[in-house]
Design an enzyme around this catalytic site. Sequence first.
Site, short mmCIF file in Angstrom:
data_model
loop_
_atom_site.label_atom_id
_atom_site.label_comp_id
_atom_site.label_asym_id
_atom_site.label_seq_id
_atom_site.Cartn_x
_atom_site.Cartn_y
_atom_site.Cartn_z
N ALA A 11 -42.05 5.26 15.65
CA ALA A 11 -43.24 6.07 15.92
C ALA A 11 -44.06 5.50 17.07
CB ALA A 11 -44.10 6.15 14.66
N PHE A 13 -44.58 3.69 21.08
CA PHE A 13 -44.49 4.20 22.46
C PHE A 13 -43.04 4.45 22.89
CE2 PHE A 13 -44.51 2.28 26.96
CZ PHE A 13 -44.68 3.51 27.59
N ILE A 14 -42.23 3.42 22.83
CA ILE A 14 -40.84 3.58 23.29
C ILE A 14 -40.06 4.42 22.29
CG2 ILE A 14 -38.71 2.31 23.81
CD1 ILE A 14 -40.51 -0.04 24.73
N ASP A 57 -42.48 -0.54 5.58
CA ASP A 57 -42.58 -1.80 6.31
C ASP A 57 -41.20 -2.41 6.50
OD1 ASP A 57 -43.14 -4.71 6.85
OD2 ASP A 57 -45.19 -3.97 6.63
N LEU A 77 -36.79 -1.52 16.93
CA LEU A 77 -37.95 -1.61 17.81
C LEU A 77 -39.19 -2.13 17.10
CD1 LEU A 77 -37.71 1.98 19.40
CD2 LEU A 77 -36.69 -0.08 20.28
N ALA A 79 -42.02 -4.11 15.78
CA ALA A 79 -42.51 -5.46 16.12
C ALA A 79 -44.01 -5.42 16.30
CB ALA A 79 -41.86 -5.96 17.41
N TYR A 178 -45.04 -14.89 20.81
CA TYR A 178 -44.38 -13.59 20.95
C TYR A 178 -42.96 -13.78 21.52
CZ TYR A 178 -43.25 -8.94 22.78
OH TYR A 178 -42.62 -7.75 23.07
N ASN A 207 -41.73 -4.75 32.02
CA ASN A 207 -43.01 -4.10 31.67
C ASN A 207 -42.83 -2.59 31.61
OD1 ASN A 207 -43.85 -6.79 32.94
ND2 ASN A 207 -45.76 -6.05 32.07
N1 LIG Z 1 -43.73 -1.95 25.91
C1 LIG Z 1 -43.21 -2.96 26.58
O1 LIG Z 1 -43.55 -3.20 27.75
C2 LIG Z 1 -42.15 -3.82 25.94
C3 LIG Z 1 -41.56 -4.83 26.73
C4 LIG Z 1 -40.60 -5.65 26.16
C5 LIG Z 1 -40.19 -5.44 24.84
N2 LIG Z 1 -40.78 -4.45 24.10
C6 LIG Z 1 -40.33 -4.28 22.71
O2 LIG Z 1 -40.01 -2.92 22.48
C7 LIG Z 1 -40.32 -2.59 21.13
C8 LIG Z 1 -41.18 -1.34 21.08
O3 LIG Z 1 -42.36 -1.59 21.82
P1 LIG Z 1 -43.47 -0.47 22.07
O4 LIG Z 1 -44.04 -0.72 23.41
O5 LIG Z 1 -42.95 0.85 21.73
O6 LIG Z 1 -44.57 -0.96 21.02
P2 LIG Z 1 -45.44 -0.11 19.96
O7 LIG Z 1 -46.45 -1.05 19.42
O8 LIG Z 1 -45.90 1.18 20.57
O9 LIG Z 1 -44.35 0.25 18.84
C9 LIG Z 1 -44.00 -0.64 17.81
C10 LIG Z 1 -43.91 0.16 16.53
O10 LIG Z 1 -43.54 -0.74 15.47
C11 LIG Z 1 -44.31 -0.37 14.34
N3 LIG Z 1 -44.44 -1.53 13.46
C12 LIG Z 1 -45.17 -2.65 13.64
N4 LIG Z 1 -45.09 -3.47 12.58
C13 LIG Z 1 -44.25 -2.86 11.70
C14 LIG Z 1 -43.78 -3.19 10.40
N5 LIG Z 1 -44.17 -4.32 9.79
N6 LIG Z 1 -42.93 -2.34 9.78
C15 LIG Z 1 -42.55 -1.17 10.39
N7 LIG Z 1 -42.99 -0.79 11.61
C16 LIG Z 1 -43.83 -1.63 12.26
C17 LIG Z 1 -45.67 0.08 14.88
O11 LIG Z 1 -46.37 0.91 13.96
C18 LIG Z 1 -45.25 0.82 16.14
O12 LIG Z 1 -45.07 2.20 15.89
C19 LIG Z 1 -40.94 -3.82 20.50
O13 LIG Z 1 -39.93 -4.52 19.79
C20 LIG Z 1 -41.39 -4.63 21.70
O14 LIG Z 1 -41.40 -6.03 21.40
C21 LIG Z 1 -41.75 -3.64 24.62
#
Ligand SMILES: NC(=O)c1ccc[n+]([C@@H]2O[C@H](COP(=O)([O-])OP(=O)(O)OC[C@H]3O[C@@H](n4cnc5c(N)ncnc54)[C@H](O)[C@@H]3O)[C@@H](O)[C@H]2O)c1
Length: 367
Positions: A11, A13-14, A57, A77, A79, A178, A207
């Site tokens: 749910a 961003f990615i 969770d 995803l 985190a 992190y 990024n």
């Molecule tokens: N956005 C970036 O620039 C970037 C860069 C490198 C890596 N990442 C990795 O990509 C992944 C997605 O990142 P994003 O930018 O979409 O972040 P985001 O915070 O938008 O999405 C993460 C999702 O994980 C869910 N979440 C958090 N804790 C949880 C739990 N305990 N149980 C179930 N769901 C949980 C959140 O509700 C959220 O919807 C992450 O693993 C992040 O580390 C992102």
Amino acid sequence: MSKTYLLTGGAGFIGRHLSSELLAHGHHVRVLDNLLEQVHGPSPLGLPPEIELIRGDIRDPEAVSAALHGVDGVFHLAAEVGVGQSMYEIARYVGVNDLGTAVLMEQLIARPVERLVIASSMSVYGEGRYVTPDGRPAAGRRSNGRNDLGWDPLLDDVTPLKPVPTDETKEPDLASIYALTKYTQERSCLIVAAAYGFQAVALRLFNVFGPGQALSNPYTGVLANFGSRLLNGQRPLVFEDGQQRRDFVHVRDVATAFRLAMETPGVAGEVFNIGSGHSYTVEAVARMLAKAMRRDRLAPDIMGKARSGDIRHCFADITKARQRLGYRPAHRLEDTLDELAEWISRSTAADRGDHAKRELEQHGLVA
Ligand SMILES: NC(=O)c1ccc[n+]([C@@H]2O[C@H](COP(=O)([O-])OP(=O)(O)OC[C@H]3O[C@@H](n4cnc5c(N)ncnc54)[C@H](O)[C@@H]3O)[C@@H](O)[C@H]2O)c1
């Protein structure tokens, strides 16, 4: 052939962009997400009706087991995402990222899938690759932020090193909690998959930017943070001198990369950089976004302070993803900022950038 995929954290961003990509390719999408308030606010947006949402969770074995039922592949995803915050909310980051991944691994042993694709991060590299002025490779290290000659890592304390694209063979150099948790996630997935005979692929994302990033979450997404400040009539907050270089990759290119990592034969056990292949200074992107949002008068606030655990330069060498996955980033930053600005202008966001900066200062993590 149509498949059923589970997206943990789907749910976010990615995950939302990846869901659209998978649905457009005829697949069934299930999401396991706890709709974390820091990301989604007090009243989370719904998902499109064709996506099956399990609110749960990643640390809950029963929720994960139920979510894995009938699934062909998993995109992991879920985190806690934020370098600075991970340095004081340590148990929270290690709990969700590492214990959460451990729970997923145990459930996958019981219910194996064809392939697991894990979202790793460029943060595992620490500093990117550098060369000396005459082109010899050199380790880029700086003790704590600024030195006598500025902010760049130095050779023998005198000569600034030159940053060059970072490829996957660079040794990890973990500079934040992190980064440590992302590396543990990545390795756990590859180790367990190899031991139990299912496939795993790790994508080290640079990024990521684009419409849909949580604007009110001040702990992640530099462009979203700048956007939220500009929207609220505030100058973007830029650490150091703003000349640090990063690789900004569009979220739609990232979504395509995830699909390719799931579908491409012969890449099990591999790690791929997913960036744009271009680098920009942080000051330049702050100015570019202000221009796209028609708020050029809000020049970046160059703070001259460094955050603990921050690195100077890192941008991607994407040759391996190009060659092995057929990955071709198609959305350059300069061509997509108008779309981002338009999305930001339609959003409402409480700017919490000052709050996040104060938290770092209170913990002695800004110098
Ligand atoms: N956005 C970036 O620039 C970037 C860069 C490198 C890596 N990442 C990795 O990509 C992944 C997605 O990142 P994003 O930018 O979409 O972040 P985001 O915070 O938008 O999405 C993460 C999702 O994980 C869910 N979440 C958090 N804790 C949880 C739990 N305990 N149980 C179930 N769901 C949980 C959140 O509700 C959220 O919807 C992450 O693993 C992040 O580390 C992102």
